[in-house]
Design a protein around this motif. Structure first.
Motif, short mmCIF file in Angstrom:
data_model
loop_
_atom_site.label_atom_id
_atom_site.label_comp_id
_atom_site.label_asym_id
_atom_site.label_seq_id
_atom_site.Cartn_x
_atom_site.Cartn_y
_atom_site.Cartn_z
N ALA A 133 53.16 31.09 43.47
CA ALA A 133 54.15 31.87 42.72
C ALA A 133 53.44 32.79 41.74
O ALA A 133 52.43 32.42 41.15
N VAL A 134 53.99 33.99 41.60
CA VAL A 134 53.50 35.00 40.65
C VAL A 134 54.74 35.70 40.10
O VAL A 134 55.70 35.95 40.83
N PRO A 167 47.41 27.12 44.46
CA PRO A 167 47.32 25.82 45.13
C PRO A 167 46.17 25.00 44.55
O PRO A 167 45.19 25.58 44.05
N PRO A 168 46.26 23.67 44.62
CA PRO A 168 45.14 22.84 44.15
C PRO A 168 43.85 23.21 44.88
O PRO A 168 43.87 23.62 46.03
N GLN A 169 42.74 23.07 44.17
CA GLN A 169 41.40 23.29 44.71
C GLN A 169 41.15 24.72 45.19
O GLN A 169 40.31 24.96 46.05
N THR A 170 41.90 25.67 44.63
CA THR A 170 41.65 27.08 44.93
C THR A 170 40.33 27.50 44.30
O THR A 170 40.03 27.13 43.18
N THR A 171 39.57 28.28 45.04
CA THR A 171 38.38 28.92 44.48
C THR A 171 38.52 30.42 44.68
O THR A 171 38.98 30.88 45.73
N LEU A 172 38.14 31.16 43.67
CA LEU A 172 38.16 32.62 43.73
C LEU A 172 36.82 33.11 43.19
O LEU A 172 36.69 33.38 42.00
N PRO A 173 35.82 33.21 44.05
CA PRO A 173 34.50 33.64 43.60
C PRO A 173 34.57 34.98 42.85
O PRO A 173 35.25 35.91 43.29
N GLY A 174 33.90 35.01 41.71
CA GLY A 174 33.86 36.23 40.91
C GLY A 174 34.99 36.34 39.91
O GLY A 174 35.01 37.27 39.10
N LEU A 175 35.94 35.40 39.92
CA LEU A 175 37.06 35.47 38.99
C LEU A 175 36.60 35.17 37.57
O LEU A 175 35.96 34.16 37.31
N LEU A 176 36.93 36.09 36.69
CA LEU A 176 36.68 35.97 35.26
C LEU A 176 37.91 36.50 34.54
O LEU A 176 38.81 37.05 35.17
N ASP A 177 37.91 36.38 33.24
CA ASP A 177 38.92 37.05 32.43
C ASP A 177 38.92 38.53 32.82
O ASP A 177 37.86 39.13 32.98
N SER A 178 40.08 39.11 32.99
CA SER A 178 40.19 40.50 33.47
C SER A 178 39.42 41.49 32.61
O SER A 178 38.96 42.52 33.12
N VAL A 221 53.61 45.44 26.51
CA VAL A 221 52.82 44.24 26.67
C VAL A 221 53.32 43.62 27.97
O VAL A 221 54.52 43.63 28.25
N VAL A 222 52.39 43.16 28.81
CA VAL A 222 52.73 42.62 30.13
C VAL A 222 52.22 41.18 30.21
O VAL A 222 51.06 40.93 29.87
N ALA A 223 53.08 40.28 30.67
CA ALA A 223 52.68 38.89 30.86
C ALA A 223 52.85 38.51 32.32
O ALA A 223 53.74 39.02 33.00
N ALA A 224 51.98 37.61 32.75
CA ALA A 224 52.06 37.09 34.12
C ALA A 224 51.74 35.61 34.12
O ALA A 224 50.77 35.18 33.50
N PRO A 225 52.55 34.82 34.82
CA PRO A 225 52.17 33.46 35.15
C PRO A 225 51.78 33.40 36.63
O PRO A 225 52.33 34.14 37.45
N SER A 233 45.60 36.76 34.11
CA SER A 233 45.09 37.93 33.38
C SER A 233 44.81 39.09 34.32
O SER A 233 45.07 40.25 34.00
N VAL A 234 44.30 38.79 35.51
CA VAL A 234 44.03 39.85 36.50
C VAL A 234 45.34 40.46 36.98
O VAL A 234 45.46 41.69 37.07
N ILE A 235 46.32 39.63 37.29
CA ILE A 235 47.62 40.15 37.76
C ILE A 235 48.24 41.06 36.70
O ILE A 235 48.67 42.18 36.99
N ALA A 236 48.27 40.60 35.46
CA ALA A 236 48.87 41.40 34.38
C ALA A 236 48.08 42.68 34.13
O ALA A 236 48.67 43.76 33.96
#
Length: 187
Positions: free
Chosen positions: A78-79, A46-57, A38-42, A146-149
């Motif tokens: 941080a990751v 930054p504030p007001q980041t937008t990532l077009p197309g980002l959804l639950d992995s 099982v893999v976890a990621a935090p 979720s994407v990172i993990a």
């Protein structure tokens, strides 16, 4: 139902309004798998980041996940990642292993977070926390985690496929597909 949820930054903004400047989204992958950790990621964005197309992995195919993985890695303040192996999962159960993975990953974050947004869980960490049901579909930070993990774990499963080719890990990533269950019975 998940496709109707809107991934945004309202939970991040709410935490910042209460004084938290570093808000980490936390998620895991591999909880339902029959093979692998099982893999976890935090992730702290930054504030007001937008990532077009980002959804639950789980709602993304491999190519968009890989693209978003690179974007998140370059934008994030941080990751961190933590893996809990199958032996530990078997010893303490998958729920506790998930909590341990999350706690370990959060504890490794630098800088340390001021608030945690966690997908449907709480962990034994002194930082204030908000548990969000369907958080990976509602919170940009949790979706990023979720994407990172997921990309990390999928890459690990592809590497393990070379070691255990009879199971087809590169195709199903250790989850209980009919193909994987048949391979378990056969091998």
């Amino acid at each position: 139902m998940l496709r109707t949820l809107v991934c945004g930054d309202r939970y991040e903004r709410a935490a910042r309004a209460k004084g938290a400047t570093l808000v980490a989204g936390v998620d895991e992958v591999g909880r339902g798998a029959l093979f692998g950790p099982v893999v976890a990621a935090p992730v702290i964005l930054p504030p007001q980041t937008t990532l077009p197309g980002l959804l639950d992995s789980k709602q993304l195919t491999a190519a968009p996940r890989e693209r978003l993985f690179a974007q998140i890695q370059s934008l994030a303040l941080a990751v961190s990642l933590a893996e809990i192996d199958a032996a530990t999962i078997d010893r303490i159960n998958i729920y506790q292993a998930t909590r341990l993975a999350m706690l370990t990953a959060v504890s490794q974050l630098s800088p340390a977070p001021h608030h945690l947004l966690i997908d449907a869980m709480r962990i034994d960490h002194p930082c204030p926390q908000t548990s969000i049901t369907y958080g990976d579909s509602l919170s940009i930070s949790i979706a990023a985690a979720s994407v990172i993990a997921k990309v990390h774990r999928d890459n690990l499963m592809c590497q393990l496929d070379a070691q255990f080719p009879q199971y087809g890990l590169a195709r199903h990533k250790g989850y209980g597909t009919a193909e994987h269950r048949a391979a378990i019975l056969q091998h």
